[in-house]
Design a protein around this motif. Structure first.
Motif, PDB file in Angstrom:
ATOM      1  N   ALA A 139       0.851  -1.202   0.000  1.00 51.09           N
ATOM      2  CA  ALA A 139       0.000   0.000   0.000  1.00 51.09           C
ATOM      3  C   ALA A 139       0.876   1.238   0.000  1.00 51.09           C
ATOM      4  O   ALA A 139       1.866   1.320   0.722  1.00 51.09           O
ATOM      5  N   GLY A 140       0.529   2.196  -0.831  1.00 47.17           N
ATOM      6  CA  GLY A 140       1.277   3.435  -0.878  1.00 47.17           C
ATOM      7  C   GLY A 140       0.863   4.359   0.251  1.00 47.17           C
ATOM      8  O   GLY A 140       0.112   3.987   1.160  1.00 47.17           O
ATOM      9  N   LEU A 141       1.372   5.564   0.206  1.00 43.76           N
ATOM     10  CA  LEU A 141       1.033   6.552   1.226  1.00 43.76           C
ATOM     11  C   LEU A 141      -0.449   6.895   1.112  1.00 43.76           C
ATOM     12  O   LEU A 141      -0.921   7.335   0.063  1.00 43.76           O
ATOM     13  N   LEU A 189      19.232  12.063  -4.377  1.00 41.43           N
ATOM     14  CA  LEU A 189      18.073  11.706  -3.561  1.00 41.43           C
ATOM     15  C   LEU A 189      18.501  10.773  -2.439  1.00 41.43           C
ATOM     16  O   LEU A 189      18.395   9.554  -2.526  1.00 41.43           O
ATOM     17  N   THR A 190      19.000  11.359  -1.374  1.00 41.07           N
ATOM     18  CA  THR A 190      19.466  10.560  -0.241  1.00 41.07           C
ATOM     19  C   THR A 190      18.744  11.009   1.029  1.00 41.07           C
ATOM     20  O   THR A 190      18.361  12.165   1.164  1.00 41.07           O
ATOM     21  N   SER A 191      18.579  10.068   1.934  1.00 42.15           N
ATOM     22  CA  SER A 191      17.972  10.375   3.232  1.00 42.15           C
ATOM     23  C   SER A 191      18.566   9.443   4.269  1.00 42.15           C
ATOM     24  O   SER A 191      18.737   8.244   4.020  1.00 42.15           O
ATOM     25  N   ILE A 237      10.974   5.026   6.602  1.00 38.92           N
ATOM     26  CA  ILE A 237      10.119   5.945   5.839  1.00 38.92           C
ATOM     27  C   ILE A 237       9.920   5.413   4.414  1.00 38.92           C
ATOM     28  O   ILE A 237       9.790   6.187   3.474  1.00 38.92           O
ATOM     29  N   SER A 238       9.896   4.088   4.268  1.00 36.70           N
ATOM     30  CA  SER A 238       9.843   3.515   2.921  1.00 36.70           C
ATOM     31  C   SER A 238       8.603   3.955   2.151  1.00 36.70           C
ATOM     32  O   SER A 238       8.672   4.240   0.954  1.00 36.70           O
ATOM     33  N   VAL A 239       7.455   4.037   2.824  1.00 35.17           N
ATOM     34  CA  VAL A 239       6.224   4.439   2.140  1.00 35.17           C
ATOM     35  C   VAL A 239       6.312   5.896   1.705  1.00 35.17           C
ATOM     36  O   VAL A 239       5.984   6.251   0.570  1.00 35.17           O
ATOM     37  N   GLU A 240       6.780   6.753   2.601  1.00 40.96           N
ATOM     38  CA  GLU A 240       6.924   8.165   2.271  1.00 40.96           C
ATOM     39  C   GLU A 240       7.958   8.357   1.152  1.00 40.96           C
ATOM     40  O   GLU A 240       7.762   9.186   0.241  1.00 40.96           O
ATOM     41  N   LYS A 241       9.045   7.600   1.241  1.00 37.80           N
ATOM     42  CA  LYS A 241      10.092   7.689   0.209  1.00 37.80           C
ATOM     43  C   LYS A 241       9.541   7.298  -1.155  1.00 37.80           C
ATOM     44  O   LYS A 241       9.804   7.982  -2.155  1.00 37.80           O
ATOM     45  N   GLN A 242       8.766   6.217  -1.220  1.00 35.61           N
ATOM     46  CA  GLN A 242       8.183   5.785  -2.486  1.00 35.61           C
ATOM     47  C   GLN A 242       7.229   6.841  -3.043  1.00 35.61           C
ATOM     48  O   GLN A 242       7.178   7.068  -4.252  1.00 35.61           O
TER      49      GLN A 242
END
Length: 408
Positions: free
Chosen positions: A71-73, A153-155, A160-165
């Motif tokens: 599921a996405g954000l 694009l680094t963090s 935060i995988s969902v937010e990153k996607q």
């Protein structure tokens, strides 16, 4: 319809047809779809440098069910009679505003700098005439500092995988290359970013959002420990919620917040200089050859721990890039690194910095205001060396031996 995860190593210049042939042969299937999950370069053996890929392969020839789609954000939308003001249009500010607007808030972005096309002209004028523009420079303007410094694009944030996607897929929908979804070190390039930020801005406005460029936050008014309104160059503005995403360089904004009682603390930071070298030297060191087919330019990352628990390290390495004058304010001097998507410049550069604990360095308890003054004073001193925005430079050998050669 079933699926399998498949790990494979391929030559640096592999083709899509070659990858498809290997999938069909190794998994003994004829019809399939595949998706790259991860892709990174393995250069440990310089005689056999390869891409490492993790793939999701889907085929009717596999038993089982289709893979579950993560599921996405989830952004629940409902009509809300609530206003939000966001200060800053860098990634933090823009995506805060974007998500809030999608959720049904009425969002306004205040950006002290220019829109990206005007900003690009002002930066070009600055580099050719040394005429500094306070609202169109490498630090301030649409998309934040990152628009004109490469877009790596680094963090360092975890979980935060969902937010990153969501963020990466938003960039792709706005025209970014799909490879940013799976590359180990994704990179947009300032040439791509100039287009991407405009597309995202247009979508934000079509959702009902508003963007005010060249509108600087100048003060805030508090009542019972809550923000009553913001003062800006366009007058006072009120909202139900306020988001400040003013970034690293807006020291004037930080001073205003401290003056109004917002809590700040002094933290350790790092300071240093840009190290530039011919890109071919880095390619030789990393790959054992001057060029590697299928790969743009070699990267590196170095770190060294000192006995006093401090460290010296590189970051923001720009392969095939340039060093740029990124002063945020007039009569200060500071540099950054930038590269375009192709990374085909003849030189590479990286920030080489040392960790700094101001309390230990100055042998006293340093307040946040004193820390900002100390840092800003260094930027003024760097400007004073040349009396203009040219960066003082020397060879690494001269730097290590303490020699000054007067190169600018």
């Amino acid at each position: 319809m079933g699926y399998k995860y498949f790990h494979i190593k391929l030559s640096s210049d592999y083709s899509e047809k070659e990858l498809q042939r290997i999938i069909a042969r190794k998994l003994r299937i004829r019809k399939f779809d595949y998706q790259i999950i991860n892709k990174s370069l393995d250069a440990r053996n310089k005689n056999k440098i390869q891409w490492q890929l993790k793939l999701l392969v889907i085929s009717k020839e596999f038993k089982g069910d289709a893979p579950e789609i993560q599921a996405g954000l989830i952004i629940p939308h409902k009509k809300r009679n609530k206003k939000v003001i966001v200060v800053g249009s860098g990634p933090a500010g823009f995506f805060s505003a974007y998500v809030l607007q999608m959720a049904g808030f009425q969002v306004k972005i205040l950006e002290r700098g220019s829109e990206v096309n005007k900003r690009a002209k002002e930066i070009h004028n600055f580099e050719t005439t040394a005429s500094f523009h306070p609202k169109g420079n490498y630090a301030f303007g649409e998309g934040g500092a990152g628009t004109f410094s490469d877009g790596k694009l680094t963090s360092r944030s975890k979980h935060i995988s969902v937010e990153k996607q969501f963020i990466l897929s938003s960039y792709v929908k706005a025209g970014a290359p799909e490879e940013i979804m799976y590359l180990a070190h994704p990179h947009l390039g300032s040439d791509n970013l100039k287009r991407i930020v405009q597309v995202l801005r247009k979508e934000f406005i079509e959702l009902g959002g508003e963007v005010l460029f060249e509108t600087c936050f100048t003060d805030l008014k508090l009542k019972n420990s809550s923000v009553e309104n913001f003062t800006t160059e366009a007058g006072e503005m009120e909202a139900d919620y306020y988001v400040l995403a003013n970034g690293h360089s807006a020291l004037d904004t930080s001073r205003i917040l401290i003056k109004r009682g917002v809590a700040f603390r002094t933290k350790n930071f790092a300071i240093g200089s840009r190290m530039e070298h011919p890109q071919e030297i880095i390619n030789q060191a990393q790959w054992g050859k001057a060029q590697l087919s299928g790969v743009k330019a070699a990267e590196y990352r170095l770190t060294s721990k000192l006995q006093n628990n401090q460290s010296v390290y590189t970051f923001c390495m720009c392969p095939g890039g340039v060093i740029v004058p990124s002063a945020a304010f007039d009569k200060t001097n500071i540099v950054n690194g930038m590269s375009l998507y192709r990374r085909d410049n003849n030189f590479a550069n990286a920030a080489c910095v040392a960790s700094v604990n101001l309390n230990e360095l100055l042998n006293k308890e340093v307040s946040p205001l004193e820390a900002m003054d100390w840092l800003e004073n260094l930027e003024h001193k760097f400007y004073d060396i040349t009396g203009n925005f040219k960066a003082a430079a020397c060879s690494i050998q001269d730097f290590m031996s303490g020699k000054q050669n007067g190169n600018f």
